[in-house]
Write a protein that holds these residues in place. Structure first.
Motif, PDB file in Angstrom:
ATOM      1  N   TYR A 170       0.692  -1.112  -0.064  1.00  0.00           N
ATOM      2  CA  TYR A 170      -0.030  -0.155   0.053  1.00  0.00           C
ATOM      3  C   TYR A 170       0.748   1.209  -0.026  1.00  0.00           C
ATOM      4  CZ  TYR A 170      -3.401  -3.432   1.599  1.00  0.00           C
ATOM      5  OH  TYR A 170      -4.205  -4.538   1.537  1.00  0.00           O
ATOM      6  N   MET A 171       0.503   2.120  -0.678  1.00  0.00           N
ATOM      7  CA  MET A 171       1.094   3.446  -0.658  1.00  0.00           C
ATOM      8  C   MET A 171       0.348   4.601  -0.174  1.00  0.00           C
ATOM      9  SD  MET A 171       3.041   3.366  -4.597  1.00  0.00           S
ATOM     10  CE  MET A 171       1.378   2.435  -5.231  1.00  0.00           C
ATOM     11  N   ARG A 172       0.860   5.449   0.899  1.00  0.00           N
ATOM     12  CA  ARG A 172      -0.067   6.599   1.373  1.00  0.00           C
ATOM     13  C   ARG A 172       0.615   8.023   1.226  1.00  0.00           C
ATOM     14  NH1 ARG A 172      -1.630   6.533   7.666  1.00  0.00           N
ATOM     15  NH2 ARG A 172      -2.613   4.739   7.235  1.00  0.00           N
ATOM     16  N   LYS A 173      -0.171   8.776   0.995  1.00  0.00           N
ATOM     17  CA  LYS A 173       0.397  10.150   1.048  1.00  0.00           C
ATOM     18  C   LYS A 173      -0.233  11.042   1.901  1.00  0.00           C
ATOM     19  CE  LYS A 173      -2.062  11.745  -3.114  1.00  0.00           C
ATOM     20  NZ  LYS A 173      -2.131  12.512  -4.554  1.00  0.00           N
ATOM     21  N   ALA A 174       0.171  12.282   2.579  1.00  0.00           N
ATOM     22  CA  ALA A 174      -0.272  12.966   3.595  1.00  0.00           C
ATOM     23  C   ALA A 174       0.141  14.479   3.527  1.00  0.00           C
ATOM     24  CB  ALA A 174      -0.574  12.290   4.646  1.00  0.00           C
ATOM     25  N   LEU A 175      -0.693  15.314   3.708  1.00  0.00           N
ATOM     26  CA  LEU A 175      -0.430  16.595   3.745  1.00  0.00           C
ATOM     27  C   LEU A 175      -0.053  17.100   5.393  1.00  0.00           C
ATOM     28  CD1 LEU A 175       0.469  19.674   3.233  1.00  0.00           C
ATOM     29  CD2 LEU A 175      -2.143  20.022   2.968  1.00  0.00           C
ATOM     30  N   LEU A 176       1.144  17.225   5.769  1.00  0.00           N
ATOM     31  CA  LEU A 176       1.343  17.181   7.440  1.00  0.00           C
ATOM     32  C   LEU A 176       1.327  18.392   7.778  1.00  0.00           C
ATOM     33  CD1 LEU A 176       4.758  14.975   7.431  1.00  0.00           C
ATOM     34  CD2 LEU A 176       2.416  14.229   7.873  1.00  0.00           C
ATOM     35  N   LYS A 177       1.892  19.629   7.069  1.00  0.00           N
ATOM     36  CA  LYS A 177       1.832  20.795   7.693  1.00  0.00           C
ATOM     37  C   LYS A 177       1.825  21.729   6.534  1.00  0.00           C
ATOM     38  CE  LYS A 177       3.989  23.502  11.463  1.00  0.00           C
ATOM     39  NZ  LYS A 177       2.586  23.692  12.172  1.00  0.00           N
ATOM     40  N   SER A 190       3.864  13.779  11.672  1.00  0.00           N
ATOM     41  CA  SER A 190       5.255  13.538  11.385  1.00  0.00           C
ATOM     42  C   SER A 190       5.631  12.276  11.956  1.00  0.00           C
ATOM     43  CB  SER A 190       6.376  14.578  11.658  1.00  0.00           C
ATOM     44  OG  SER A 190       7.453  14.381  11.163  1.00  0.00           O
ATOM     45  N   LEU A 191       6.452  11.448  11.097  1.00  0.00           N
ATOM     46  CA  LEU A 191       6.955  10.089  11.939  1.00  0.00           C
ATOM     47  C   LEU A 191       8.431  10.331  11.922  1.00  0.00           C
ATOM     48  CD1 LEU A 191       4.736   7.465  10.077  1.00  0.00           C
ATOM     49  CD2 LEU A 191       4.520   8.508  12.414  1.00  0.00           C
ATOM     50  N   GLN A 222       4.266  13.809   3.350  1.00  0.00           N
ATOM     51  CA  GLN A 222       4.728  12.560   3.727  1.00  0.00           C
ATOM     52  C   GLN A 222       4.143  11.460   2.777  1.00  0.00           C
ATOM     53  OE1 GLN A 222       2.699  10.110   7.053  1.00  0.00           O
ATOM     54  NE2 GLN A 222       4.497  10.801   8.115  1.00  0.00           N
ATOM     55  N   ILE A 223       5.076  10.467   2.283  1.00  0.00           N
ATOM     56  CA  ILE A 223       4.772   9.139   1.599  1.00  0.00           C
ATOM     57  C   ILE A 223       5.134   8.171   2.188  1.00  0.00           C
ATOM     58  CG2 ILE A 223       4.476  10.588  -0.603  1.00  0.00           C
ATOM     59  CD1 ILE A 223       7.132   9.431  -1.438  1.00  0.00           C
ATOM     60  N   ILE A 224       4.080   7.038   2.215  1.00  0.00           N
ATOM     61  CA  ILE A 224       4.693   5.733   2.905  1.00  0.00           C
ATOM     62  C   ILE A 224       4.369   4.703   1.964  1.00  0.00           C
ATOM     63  CG2 ILE A 224       4.251   4.295   4.984  1.00  0.00           C
ATOM     64  CD1 ILE A 224       3.162   6.919   6.489  1.00  0.00           C
ATOM     65  N   LEU A 225       5.161   3.852   2.066  1.00  0.00           N
ATOM     66  CA  LEU A 225       5.123   2.328   1.203  1.00  0.00           C
ATOM     67  C   LEU A 225       5.288   1.353   2.293  1.00  0.00           C
ATOM     68  CD1 LEU A 225       5.005   0.885  -1.485  1.00  0.00           C
ATOM     69  CD2 LEU A 225       7.374   1.096  -1.696  1.00  0.00           C
ATOM     70  N   LYS A 226       4.292   0.550   2.413  1.00  0.00           N
ATOM     71  CA  LYS A 226       4.132  -0.274   3.450  1.00  0.00           C
ATOM     72  C   LYS A 226       3.496  -1.845   2.912  1.00  0.00           C
ATOM     73  CE  LYS A 226      -0.040   1.106   5.753  1.00  0.00           C
ATOM     74  NZ  LYS A 226      -0.826  -0.104   5.959  1.00  0.00           N
ATOM     75  N   GLY A 227       3.895  -2.814   3.615  1.00  0.00           N
ATOM     76  CA  GLY A 227       3.320  -4.053   3.332  1.00  0.00           C
ATOM     77  C   GLY A 227       1.783  -4.355   3.938  1.00  0.00           C
ATOM     78  N   ASP A 228       1.289  -5.412   3.918  1.00  0.00           N
ATOM     79  CA  ASP A 228       0.013  -5.804   4.609  1.00  0.00           C
ATOM     80  C   ASP A 228       0.094  -6.075   5.943  1.00  0.00           C
ATOM     81  OD1 ASP A 228       1.203  -8.247   4.351  1.00  0.00           O
ATOM     82  OD2 ASP A 228      -0.407  -9.003   3.061  1.00  0.00           O
ATOM     83  N   SER A 229       1.338  -5.941   6.365  1.00  0.00           N
ATOM     84  CA  SER A 229       1.299  -6.186   8.037  1.00  0.00           C
ATOM     85  C   SER A 229       1.921  -4.972   9.009  1.00  0.00           C
ATOM     86  CB  SER A 229       2.424  -7.191   8.334  1.00  0.00           C
ATOM     87  OG  SER A 229       3.529  -6.871   8.190  1.00  0.00           O
ATOM     88  N   ASP A 230       2.048  -4.852  10.018  1.00  0.00           N
ATOM     89  CA  ASP A 230       2.492  -3.833  10.530  1.00  0.00           C
ATOM     90  C   ASP A 230       4.034  -3.785  10.963  1.00  0.00           C
ATOM     91  OD1 ASP A 230       0.072  -2.195  10.887  1.00  0.00           O
ATOM     92  OD2 ASP A 230      -0.618  -3.501  12.834  1.00  0.00           O
ATOM     93  N   ASP A 231       4.494  -4.815  10.394  1.00  0.00           N
ATOM     94  CA  ASP A 231       5.975  -4.947  10.426  1.00  0.00           C
ATOM     95  C   ASP A 231       7.016  -3.609  10.044  1.00  0.00           C
ATOM     96  OD1 ASP A 231       8.777  -5.969  10.460  1.00  0.00           O
ATOM     97  OD2 ASP A 231       8.296  -7.634   9.414  1.00  0.00           O
ATOM     98  N   ILE A 247      14.218   3.984   6.039  1.00  0.00           N
ATOM     99  CA  ILE A 247      13.974   2.928   5.490  1.00  0.00           C
ATOM    100  C   ILE A 247      14.038   1.579   6.316  1.00  0.00           C
ATOM    101  CG2 ILE A 247      14.849   1.233   3.538  1.00  0.00           C
ATOM    102  CD1 ILE A 247      16.022   3.520   2.183  1.00  0.00           C
ATOM    103  N   GLY A 248      12.809   1.004   6.634  1.00  0.00           N
ATOM    104  CA  GLY A 248      12.908  -0.190   7.445  1.00  0.00           C
ATOM    105  C   GLY A 248      13.007   0.516   8.984  1.00  0.00           C
ATOM    106  N   GLU A 249      13.872  -0.404   9.799  1.00  0.00           N
ATOM    107  CA  GLU A 249      14.331   0.178  10.866  1.00  0.00           C
ATOM    108  C   GLU A 249      15.499   0.860  11.340  1.00  0.00           C
ATOM    109  OE1 GLU A 249      14.165  -3.661  13.183  1.00  0.00           O
ATOM    110  OE2 GLU A 249      12.031  -3.682  13.488  1.00  0.00           O
ATOM    111  N   ASN A 250      16.053   1.306  10.047  1.00  0.00           N
ATOM    112  CA  ASN A 250      17.178   2.240   9.956  1.00  0.00           C
ATOM    113  C   ASN A 250      16.940   3.710  10.480  1.00  0.00           C
ATOM    114  OD1 ASN A 250      19.097   0.315   8.614  1.00  0.00           O
ATOM    115  ND2 ASN A 250      17.757   0.517   6.838  1.00  0.00           N
ATOM    116  N   GLU A 251      17.800   4.246  10.745  1.00  0.00           N
ATOM    117  CA  GLU A 251      17.766   5.783  11.465  1.00  0.00           C
ATOM    118  C   GLU A 251      17.203   6.621  10.096  1.00  0.00           C
ATOM    119  OE1 GLU A 251      17.957   7.055  14.599  1.00  0.00           O
ATOM    120  OE2 GLU A 251      18.524   5.097  15.370  1.00  0.00           O
ATOM    121  N   ALA A 252      16.385   7.576  10.590  1.00  0.00           N
ATOM    122  CA  ALA A 252      15.994   8.483   9.744  1.00  0.00           C
ATOM    123  C   ALA A 252      17.095   9.481   9.308  1.00  0.00           C
ATOM    124  CB  ALA A 252      14.712   9.355  10.293  1.00  0.00           C
ATOM    125  N   GLN A 253      17.124   9.647   7.894  1.00  0.00           N
ATOM    126  CA  GLN A 253      18.409  10.362   7.211  1.00  0.00           C
ATOM    127  C   GLN A 253      17.866  11.552   6.632  1.00  0.00           C
ATOM    128  OE1 GLN A 253      20.000   7.449   4.803  1.00  0.00           O
ATOM    129  NE2 GLN A 253      21.909   7.276   6.399  1.00  0.00           N
TER     130      GLN A 253
END
Length: 313
Positions: A157-164, A308-309, A174-183, A208-214
């Protein structure tokens, strides 16, 4: 600017034709590493086609002024859509950067090597632009978000959001690309600061994944602003009113807009009220050659509570 050269005494008005200006642009096609892509197909909405040479360059000519769409295609790469305006862009060189192809919706995230590609251009093409046109027909409210899936896939799934919205007119999206789980290992997040009117990207953060935000480097010129449709254009494209359309989010009553974006290719949008859905679109579809081939994006979920995440502001 060049001119059309017509010779031969038998052609009436030949001297007048020789004065007709022929505008052109050079298209440079590069991969995400900045290396040229030879043999990329470059197609313009005026019917002109060409392919790039060993330096990744080709020239497209235009006999008319106005707005033109250019599509860049290459094997094993995501396509890129550009918009040029003549005569404003005459004689300029425009760079199209292609990212490696990923079959979003056909495979799960497991095994995808995010580090091998620049994810943002691909995500932007899916979520913000269709053949160079802006896909939101109405403004998003602050905090508004929509989530989409491609075709019949339920795996990504792909998500887009106007944050501020900032006081100076800039906007955090914000854009998010995620699978069908909360992993969290199977998730890509980008938060992008646009200039006023979304004419340029001025800042970007990525996780990306569990890496630090850059904080990602942002250079000028690699972002192409989608063209906003006029109210008159939307009214002219209205083909059906109050039709029922079922998408994963729910069944809506919508107006169907049908645009011919290129010969043999149509872009259909199912539009509802902006009070119902941020952006007012619940489904869009590209159909080619009398619907023998088509690609759709359908609304899965929506809301107005996006934040914001990545601690971007």
């Amino acid at each position: 600017m060049t001119t059309l050269l017509v010779t031969g005494c038998a052609m009436p008005g030949a001297n007048m034709l020789n004065r007709v200006p022929i505008n052109s642009v050079q298209i440079e096609v590069l991969d995400v590493n900045g290396d040229p892509i030879q043999g990329a197909q470059v197609e313009a909405s005026n019917g002109r086609k060409s392919s790039t040479d060993e330096s990744g360059m080709t020239t497209i000519r235009f006999g008319t002024v106005g707005i033109h769409n250019i599509t860049v295609l290459a094997d094993n790469y995501m396509p890129n859509n550009l918009v040029i305006t003549m005569p404003k862009d005459n004689g300029s060189t425009i760079t199209a950067r292609l990212t490696n192809e990923v079959e979003i919706g056909a495979i799960s995230f497991t095994g995808i090597n995010f580090g091998a590609m620049n994810m943002y251009p691909m995500m932007f093409n899916y979520l913000f632009t269709g053949y160079g046109y802006q896909l939101e027909l109405e403004d998003y409210p602050e905090g508004g978000w929509t989530e989409w899936r491609t075709d019949d896939s339920g795996e990504s799934y792909m998500r887009k959001a106007l944050l501020k919205k900032l006081d100076n007119g800039q906007e955090w999206w914000q854009i998010i690309l995620k699978g069908d789980s909360d992993d969290s290992e199977e998730r890509y997040i980008a938060e992008i600061l646009f200039s006023e009117g979304r004419e340029a990207i001025v800042r970007m953060r990525e996780k990306i994944g569990e890496n630090e935000a850059q904080e990602k480097p942002v250079s000028e010129g690699w972002y192409n602003t989608p063209q906003k449709l006029t109210q008159e254009s939307m009214e002219g494209a209205l083909s059906e009113r109050s039709v029922s359309v079922s998408v994963p989010a729910r069944t809506f009553t919508a107006d169907l807009l049908n645009f011919g974006v290129a010969p043999g290719i149509s872009l259909r949008m199912w539009r509802v009220s902006a009070d119902e859905i941020p952006g007012a679109i619940v489904k869009y579809e590209y159909a080619e050659e009398e619907e023998r081939e088509s690609s759709t994006m359908e609304l899965v979920d929506f809301g107005t509570d996006a934040t914001s995440l990545l601690e971007s502001y």
